[in-house]
Design a protein around this motif. Sequence first.
Motif, PDB file in Angstrom:
ATOM      1  N   ALA A  39      -7.084  -0.005  -1.207  1.00 42.20           N
ATOM      2  CA  ALA A  39      -5.971   0.899  -1.965  1.00 42.20           C
ATOM      3  C   ALA A  39      -5.831   0.665  -3.262  1.00 42.20           C
TER       4      ALA A  39
ATOM      5  N   GLN B 139      -8.922   2.812  -4.544  1.00 44.25           N
ATOM      6  CA  GLN B 139      -8.801   4.191  -4.251  1.00 44.25           C
ATOM      7  C   GLN B 139      -7.793   4.703  -5.452  1.00 44.25           C
ATOM      8  N   THR B 140      -6.762   3.971  -5.910  1.00 46.56           N
ATOM      9  CA  THR B 140      -5.891   4.293  -6.956  1.00 46.56           C
ATOM     10  C   THR B 140      -6.522   4.814  -8.275  1.00 46.56           C
TER      11      THR B 140
ATOM     12  N   ILE C 172       1.055  -1.131   0.051  1.00 44.76           N
ATOM     13  CA  ILE C 172      -0.102  -0.018  -0.057  1.00 44.76           C
ATOM     14  C   ILE C 172       0.925   1.172  -0.021  1.00 44.76           C
ATOM     15  N   LYS C 173       1.900   1.190   0.879  1.00 50.79           N
ATOM     16  CA  LYS C 173       2.886   2.312   0.942  1.00 50.79           C
ATOM     17  C   LYS C 173       3.427   2.769  -0.657  1.00 50.79           C
TER      18      LYS C 173
ATOM     19  N   PHE D  32       0.962   4.258  -3.072  1.00 51.52           N
ATOM     20  CA  PHE D  32       0.737   5.763  -2.784  1.00 51.52           C
ATOM     21  C   PHE D  32       1.964   6.391  -2.633  1.00 51.52           C
TER      22      PHE D  32
ATOM     23  N   LEU E  71      -5.309   8.022   0.168  1.00 47.61           N
ATOM     24  CA  LEU E  71      -5.678   6.684   0.565  1.00 47.61           C
ATOM     25  C   LEU E  71      -6.992   6.213   1.054  1.00 47.61           C
ATOM     26  N   ASN E  72      -7.234   7.078   2.100  1.00 44.80           N
ATOM     27  CA  ASN E  72      -8.567   6.872   2.806  1.00 44.80           C
ATOM     28  C   ASN E  72      -9.718   7.706   2.528  1.00 44.80           C
TER      29      ASN E  72
ATOM     30  N   ASP F 128      -3.984   9.214   6.049  1.00 44.07           N
ATOM     31  CA  ASP F 128      -3.755   9.639   4.518  1.00 44.07           C
ATOM     32  C   ASP F 128      -4.760   9.772   3.699  1.00 44.07           C
TER      33      ASP F 128
END
Length: 169
Positions: free
Chosen positions: A125, A128-129, A9-10, A13, A53-54, A50
Amino acid sequence: MRLTDFTMIKKLFHITKRNGFSHDEIQTINNNFGELPQVFIDYYLELGKDEWLNHTQDSLIKPEQFQYFKHSEYLIFYCENQRACVWGIHKNDLYRSNPPVYMSYDEEVWEMEFETLTDFFHAMAYLQTVYALEYGCKSFYSIEQTDLDIIRENFKNKGISFRHWIGIE
């Protein structure tokens, strides 16, 4: 001690430092629901604040918002952007470190959406991208079969899907 690995995830993003809620903020959730899953705690501590991301499309429930998402059987922690559905953890699973995640359209009928909370966070995640990243594509609903075939030939399936909500993989 953080137990959950959110490297994927990190990386997706480009998150390089912790951007989460404090232990005190998470304690307010704990006070209302009792024991919380370790993956839940880890995510809120490391990535919970974040915005890209959220909160780009669908939203992680912030600690101060839990009072508006109370449910007798589920800890609702994520909400579709128009509240068309919510995701939660059954109260009997809160003791598990990585419990299943359920989805509901009406907060009465719940269906298991993911076997683990980690799978949910990874799938969310990726979703959301589509909305957050510079080259995301918001037209995934109307993709033609020939385009889908090209995607399947050239990209690896991540093995994660929203089975009950929108049926995408």
